[in-house]
Write an enzyme that holds these catalytic residues in place. Structure first.
Site, short mmCIF file in Angstrom:
data_model
loop_
_atom_site.label_atom_id
_atom_site.label_comp_id
_atom_site.label_asym_id
_atom_site.label_seq_id
_atom_site.Cartn_x
_atom_site.Cartn_y
_atom_site.Cartn_z
N ASP A 173 11.33 14.54 24.17
CA ASP A 173 12.01 13.27 23.94
C ASP A 173 12.64 12.84 25.27
OD1 ASP A 173 13.03 11.29 22.07
OD2 ASP A 173 14.95 12.32 22.14
N ASP A 230 8.38 21.57 19.87
CA ASP A 230 7.78 20.63 18.92
C ASP A 230 7.54 19.27 19.57
OD1 ASP A 230 10.51 20.17 19.11
OD2 ASP A 230 10.88 20.17 16.96
P1 IMP Z 1 14.83 16.33 24.44
O1 IMP Z 1 15.68 17.39 25.05
O2 IMP Z 1 15.59 15.01 24.38
O3 IMP Z 1 13.48 16.18 25.06
O4 IMP Z 1 14.68 16.67 22.94
C1 IMP Z 1 13.86 17.65 22.48
C2 IMP Z 1 14.35 18.16 21.16
O5 IMP Z 1 14.91 17.13 20.37
C3 IMP Z 1 13.20 18.72 20.36
O6 IMP Z 1 13.14 20.10 20.55
C4 IMP Z 1 13.56 18.36 18.95
O7 IMP Z 1 14.25 19.45 18.38
C5 IMP Z 1 14.49 17.19 19.03
N1 IMP Z 1 13.84 15.90 18.68
C6 IMP Z 1 13.48 14.92 19.52
N2 IMP Z 1 12.90 13.90 18.88
C7 IMP Z 1 12.89 14.24 17.58
C8 IMP Z 1 12.38 13.59 16.38
O8 IMP Z 1 11.82 12.49 16.39
N3 IMP Z 1 12.56 14.28 15.23
C9 IMP Z 1 13.16 15.50 15.16
N4 IMP Z 1 13.62 16.14 16.24
C10 IMP Z 1 13.49 15.52 17.45
MG MG Z 2 14.32 21.31 19.34
#
Ligand code: IMP
Ligand code: MG
Length: 173
Positions: A101, A98
């Site tokens: 981040d 989705d």
């Molecule tokens: P990362 O590993 O930090 O890149 O995070 C990715 C995961 O964090 C995604 O698969 C989402 O499930 C969750 N995530 C990151 N940002 C958001 C947000 O703004 N709203 C909801 N879920 C988020």
């Molecule tokens: Mg996720």
């Protein structure tokens, strides 16, 4: 009482973007087949719409990762809760999530899948928050680049709710 909502992307905007993304993916994988690896739970709705906009042969598998717990901040450690149980050797793998981040989820999953000798591994997200990046990752396909803002809806959750909302929104304090 629930906080007020600010719509960030309407369902119409999301659908139009996904049609564009599907065309680009279709063009770049022309003559090949794709193994989509969709990361649950957040990407299930995006994946469902995206694969229907792709016009080359597609197979779909799911993995479950966790890092977030119930809140807005990632714990920073990505766990594979449910792994693939299919052979991806020699395949064109497209990881779909989705949102990117910190980039840790994609990095961990991409490295994990690369160890099984796929032909290619690419990444696709509907949303990207580059300001939040902690590792050197850029999605190969991305719908919308957004600022550092916590958003929900269209698969994205808060406390495991709001995934069913057809548009993407943030809460107004
Ligand atoms: P990362 O590993 O930090 O890149 O995070 C990715 C995961 O964090 C995604 O698969 C989402 O499930 C969750 N995530 C990151 N940002 C958001 C947000 O703004 N709203 C909801 N879920 C988020
Ligand atoms: Mg996720």
């Amino acid at each position: 009482m629930e906080k007020a909502r600010k719509i960030v992307f309407s369902n119409e905007e999301i659908q139009a973007k996904i049609v564009e993304m599907g065309k680009q993916i279709t063009k770049e994988y022309e003559g090949e087949s794709i193994l989509v690896v969709s990361l649950l739970k957040g990407s299930f709705i995006f994946t469902a719409d995206l694969v229907r906009s792709i016009d080359v042969p597609v197979q779909i598998e799911f993995m479950t990762t966790s890092s977030y717990g119930d809140g807005e901040e990632s714990t920073g450690k990505v766990n594979i809760v449910s792994d693939l149980n299919t052979n991806i050797e020699g395949r064109h793998v497209l990881i779909v999530d989705d949102i990117m981040d910190s980039g840790l989820t994609m990095q961990v999953i991409a490295n994990h899948l690369k160890s099984f000798n796929p032909k290619t591994v690419k990444t696709c997200v509907l949303l990207d928050k580059p300001e939040r990046r902690k590792v050197d990752m850029t999605p190969d396909y991305c719908g919308f680049v957004i600022p550092d803002l916590f958003i929900v809806g269209y698969g994205l959750n808060y406390g495991d709710f709001y995934r069913n909302i057809p548009y993407i929104f943030s809460f107004i304090d």
